[in-house]
Design a protein around this motif. Structure first.
Motif, PDB file in Angstrom:
ATOM      1  N   SER A 116       0.843  -1.186   0.000  1.00  0.00           N
ATOM      2  CA  SER A 116       0.000   0.000   0.000  1.00  0.00           C
ATOM      3  C   SER A 116       0.882   1.240   0.000  1.00  0.00           C
ATOM      4  CB  SER A 116      -0.951   0.016   1.201  1.00  0.00           C
ATOM      5  OG  SER A 116      -0.229   0.060   2.419  1.00  0.00           O
ATOM      6  N   ARG A 117       0.271   2.375  -0.262  1.00  0.00           N
ATOM      7  CA  ARG A 117       1.022   3.627  -0.235  1.00  0.00           C
ATOM      8  C   ARG A 117       0.152   4.743   0.310  1.00  0.00           C
ATOM      9  NH1 ARG A 117       1.433   4.517  -6.790  1.00  0.00           N
ATOM     10  NH2 ARG A 117      -0.815   4.720  -7.179  1.00  0.00           N
ATOM     11  N   ASP A 118       0.806   5.744   0.844  1.00  0.00           N
ATOM     12  CA  ASP A 118       0.153   6.934   1.338  1.00  0.00           C
ATOM     13  C   ASP A 118       0.797   8.101   0.608  1.00  0.00           C
ATOM     14  OD1 ASP A 118      -0.731   9.198   2.727  1.00  0.00           O
ATOM     15  OD2 ASP A 118      -0.843   8.122   4.627  1.00  0.00           O
ATOM     16  N   ASN A 119       0.124   8.607  -0.393  1.00  0.00           N
ATOM     17  CA  ASN A 119       0.697   9.667  -1.208  1.00  0.00           C
ATOM     18  C   ASN A 119       0.946  10.945  -0.406  1.00  0.00           C
ATOM     19  OD1 ASN A 119       0.725   8.093  -3.531  1.00  0.00           O
ATOM     20  ND2 ASN A 119      -1.287   8.806  -4.219  1.00  0.00           N
ATOM     21  N   ALA A 120       0.071  11.240   0.545  1.00  0.00           N
ATOM     22  CA  ALA A 120       0.232  12.434   1.355  1.00  0.00           C
ATOM     23  C   ALA A 120       1.521  12.388   2.168  1.00  0.00           C
ATOM     24  CB  ALA A 120      -0.964  12.621   2.278  1.00  0.00           C
ATOM     25  N   LYS A 121       1.917  11.188   2.594  1.00  0.00           N
ATOM     26  CA  LYS A 121       3.137  11.010   3.374  1.00  0.00           C
ATOM     27  C   LYS A 121       4.324  10.589   2.522  1.00  0.00           C
ATOM     28  CE  LYS A 121       0.703   9.733   7.619  1.00  0.00           C
ATOM     29  NZ  LYS A 121       0.518   8.695   8.660  1.00  0.00           N
ATOM     30  N   ASN A 122       4.094  10.405   1.216  1.00  0.00           N
ATOM     31  CA  ASN A 122       5.143   9.974   0.303  1.00  0.00           C
ATOM     32  C   ASN A 122       5.814   8.693   0.815  1.00  0.00           C
ATOM     33  OD1 ASN A 122       6.224  10.624  -2.241  1.00  0.00           O
ATOM     34  ND2 ASN A 122       8.032  11.604  -1.358  1.00  0.00           N
ATOM     35  N   THR A 123       4.980   7.755   1.250  1.00  0.00           N
ATOM     36  CA  THR A 123       5.457   6.555   1.915  1.00  0.00           C
ATOM     37  C   THR A 123       4.828   5.303   1.317  1.00  0.00           C
ATOM     38  OG1 THR A 123       5.800   7.765   3.986  1.00  0.00           O
ATOM     39  CG2 THR A 123       5.662   5.372   4.133  1.00  0.00           C
ATOM     40  N   LEU A 124       5.635   4.270   1.193  1.00  0.00           N
ATOM     41  CA  LEU A 124       5.212   2.961   0.730  1.00  0.00           C
ATOM     42  C   LEU A 124       5.281   1.982   1.895  1.00  0.00           C
ATOM     43  CD1 LEU A 124       4.589   1.109  -1.807  1.00  0.00           C
ATOM     44  CD2 LEU A 124       7.071   0.709  -1.870  1.00  0.00           C
ATOM     45  N   TYR A 125       4.335   1.050   1.948  1.00  0.00           N
ATOM     46  CA  TYR A 125       4.272   0.081   3.031  1.00  0.00           C
ATOM     47  C   TYR A 125       4.199  -1.342   2.490  1.00  0.00           C
ATOM     48  CZ  TYR A 125       2.764   4.222   5.631  1.00  0.00           C
ATOM     49  OH  TYR A 125       2.667   5.474   6.181  1.00  0.00           O
ATOM     50  N   LEU A 126       4.646  -2.271   3.301  1.00  0.00           N
ATOM     51  CA  LEU A 126       4.449  -3.685   3.024  1.00  0.00           C
ATOM     52  C   LEU A 126       4.068  -4.366   4.325  1.00  0.00           C
ATOM     53  CD1 LEU A 126       4.611  -5.936   0.836  1.00  0.00           C
ATOM     54  CD2 LEU A 126       6.911  -6.428   1.706  1.00  0.00           C
ATOM     55  N   GLN A 127       2.814  -4.787   4.420  1.00  0.00           N
ATOM     56  CA  GLN A 127       2.348  -5.544   5.567  1.00  0.00           C
ATOM     57  C   GLN A 127       2.611  -7.019   5.298  1.00  0.00           C
ATOM     58  OE1 GLN A 127       0.917  -4.479   8.585  1.00  0.00           O
ATOM     59  NE2 GLN A 127       1.217  -6.630   9.123  1.00  0.00           N
ATOM     60  N   MET A 128       3.352  -7.657   6.169  1.00  0.00           N
ATOM     61  CA  MET A 128       3.733  -9.049   6.007  1.00  0.00           C
ATOM     62  C   MET A 128       3.151  -9.860   7.161  1.00  0.00           C
ATOM     63  SD  MET A 128       7.693  -8.675   4.742  1.00  0.00           S
ATOM     64  CE  MET A 128       8.254  -8.084   6.351  1.00  0.00           C
ATOM     65  N   ASN A 129       2.272 -10.795   6.834  1.00  0.00           N
ATOM     66  CA  ASN A 129       1.642 -11.650   7.825  1.00  0.00           C
ATOM     67  C   ASN A 129       2.014 -13.106   7.596  1.00  0.00           C
ATOM     68  OD1 ASN A 129       0.230  -9.424   8.946  1.00  0.00           O
ATOM     69  ND2 ASN A 129      -1.448  -9.687   7.481  1.00  0.00           N
ATOM     70  N   ASN A 130       1.847 -13.902   8.636  1.00  0.00           N
ATOM     71  CA  ASN A 130       2.140 -15.337   8.561  1.00  0.00           C
ATOM     72  C   ASN A 130       3.506 -15.582   7.937  1.00  0.00           C
ATOM     73  OD1 ASN A 130       1.690 -18.087   8.875  1.00  0.00           O
ATOM     74  ND2 ASN A 130       0.606 -18.279   6.912  1.00  0.00           N
ATOM     75  N   LEU A 131       4.499 -14.921   8.476  1.00  0.00           N
ATOM     76  CA  LEU A 131       5.844 -15.011   7.920  1.00  0.00           C
ATOM     77  C   LEU A 131       6.422 -16.416   8.040  1.00  0.00           C
ATOM     78  CD1 LEU A 131       7.102 -11.586   9.176  1.00  0.00           C
ATOM     79  CD2 LEU A 131       7.200 -12.345   6.793  1.00  0.00           C
ATOM     80  N   LYS A 132       7.195 -16.784   7.035  1.00  0.00           N
ATOM     81  CA  LYS A 132       7.822 -18.091   6.953  1.00  0.00           C
ATOM     82  C   LYS A 132       9.338 -17.932   6.899  1.00  0.00           C
ATOM     83  CE  LYS A 132       3.918 -19.835   4.240  1.00  0.00           C
ATOM     84  NZ  LYS A 132       3.501 -20.466   2.961  1.00  0.00           N
ATOM     85  N   PRO A 133      10.087 -18.958   7.292  1.00  0.00           N
ATOM     86  CA  PRO A 133      11.547 -18.864   7.218  1.00  0.00           C
ATOM     87  C   PRO A 133      12.059 -18.481   5.833  1.00  0.00           C
ATOM     88  CG  PRO A 133      10.943 -20.739   8.544  1.00  0.00           C
ATOM     89  CD  PRO A 133       9.665 -20.211   7.957  1.00  0.00           C
ATOM     90  N   GLU A 134      11.394 -18.933   4.785  1.00  0.00           N
ATOM     91  CA  GLU A 134      11.824 -18.608   3.437  1.00  0.00           C
ATOM     92  C   GLU A 134      11.599 -17.152   3.056  1.00  0.00           C
ATOM     93  OE1 GLU A 134       8.167 -21.419   2.916  1.00  0.00           O
ATOM     94  OE2 GLU A 134       9.778 -21.090   4.366  1.00  0.00           O
ATOM     95  N   ASP A 135      10.922 -16.386   3.911  1.00  0.00           N
ATOM     96  CA  ASP A 135      10.776 -14.958   3.693  1.00  0.00           C
ATOM     97  C   ASP A 135      12.004 -14.180   4.149  1.00  0.00           C
ATOM     98  OD1 ASP A 135       8.098 -15.069   2.669  1.00  0.00           O
ATOM     99  OD2 ASP A 135       7.358 -15.275   4.728  1.00  0.00           O
ATOM    100  N   THR A 136      12.930 -14.848   4.784  1.00  0.00           N
ATOM    101  CA  THR A 136      14.132 -14.200   5.297  1.00  0.00           C
ATOM    102  C   THR A 136      14.952 -13.576   4.173  1.00  0.00           C
ATOM    103  OG1 THR A 136      14.293 -15.622   7.245  1.00  0.00           O
ATOM    104  CG2 THR A 136      16.320 -14.594   6.493  1.00  0.00           C
ATOM    105  N   GLY A 137      15.420 -12.361   4.398  1.00  0.00           N
ATOM    106  CA  GLY A 137      16.250 -11.686   3.426  1.00  0.00           C
ATOM    107  C   GLY A 137      16.297 -10.196   3.694  1.00  0.00           C
ATOM    108  N   VAL A 138      17.041  -9.504   2.864  1.00  0.00           N
ATOM    109  CA  VAL A 138      17.076  -8.050   2.923  1.00  0.00           C
ATOM    110  C   VAL A 138      15.992  -7.519   1.999  1.00  0.00           C
ATOM    111  CG1 VAL A 138      18.438  -5.967   2.553  1.00  0.00           C
ATOM    112  CG2 VAL A 138      19.541  -8.038   3.428  1.00  0.00           C
ATOM    113  N   TYR A 139      15.133  -6.696   2.536  1.00  0.00           N
ATOM    114  CA  TYR A 139      14.023  -6.135   1.776  1.00  0.00           C
ATOM    115  C   TYR A 139      14.341  -4.710   1.358  1.00  0.00           C
ATOM    116  CZ  TYR A 139      10.975 -10.068   2.736  1.00  0.00           C
ATOM    117  OH  TYR A 139      10.405 -11.323   2.767  1.00  0.00           O
ATOM    118  N   TYR A 140      14.122  -4.430   0.096  1.00  0.00           N
ATOM    119  CA  TYR A 140      14.397  -3.123  -0.475  1.00  0.00           C
ATOM    120  C   TYR A 140      13.129  -2.538  -1.080  1.00  0.00           C
ATOM    121  CZ  TYR A 140      19.231  -4.895  -0.568  1.00  0.00           C
ATOM    122  OH  TYR A 140      20.458  -5.429  -0.246  1.00  0.00           O
ATOM    123  N   CYS A 141      12.928  -1.252  -0.895  1.00  0.00           N
ATOM    124  CA  CYS A 141      11.911  -0.577  -1.679  1.00  0.00           C
ATOM    125  C   CYS A 141      12.593   0.069  -2.873  1.00  0.00           C
ATOM    126  CB  CYS A 141      11.120   0.446  -0.866  1.00  0.00           C
ATOM    127  SG  CYS A 141      12.054   1.866  -0.256  1.00  0.00           S
TER     128      CYS A 141
END
Length: 123
Positions: free
Chosen positions: A71-96
């Motif tokens: 999702s994004r909030d244009n007023a705040k010039n911000t991008l989001y990523l909500q991550m639920n039910n995380l798994k070990p294979e989700d491990t890593g460095v996340y970049y926008c």
């Protein structure tokens, strides 16, 4: 100076949740295709989720569908990523990332990157 700054990463147990944020400065996110990518050790940086600039449509990698929400909030010039039910294979460095002419959620189409935030999913 054009930059993106991610935050929100950390160490969580499998099944846990995290919300990543990415604040843009020096440019307006609303004018770009934007997305989240991740890179695990020894693997290529892959697209996790992106938002198209042309029509606002979203893309999710098969591995995260139903668990992650971009999702994004244009007023705040911000991008989001909500991550639920995380798994070990989700491990890593996340970049926008942002790309004015990006048409696919692949790293080669994006030219502005944040510094990354580490996400580790482990028990």
């Amino acid at each position: 100076q054009v930059q993106l700054v991610e935050s929100g990463g950390g160490l969580v147990q499998p099944g846990g949740s995290l919300r990543l944020s990415c604040v843009a400065s020096g440019f307006t996110l609303d004018y770009y295709a934007i997305g989240w990518f991740r890179q695990a050790p020894g693997k290529e940086r892959e697209g996790v989720s992106c938002i198209s600039h042309s029509d606002g449509s979203t893309y999710y990698a098969d591995s995260v569908k139903g668990r992650f929400t971009i999702s994004r909030d244009n007023a705040k010039n911000t991008l989001y990523l909500q991550m639920n039910n995380l798994k070990p294979e989700d491990t890593g460095v996340y970049y926008c990332a942002a790309g004015r002419w990006a048409t696919r959620c692949v790293r080669h189409y994006y030219d502005t990157w944040g510094q990354g935030t580490q996400v580790t999913v482990s028990s």
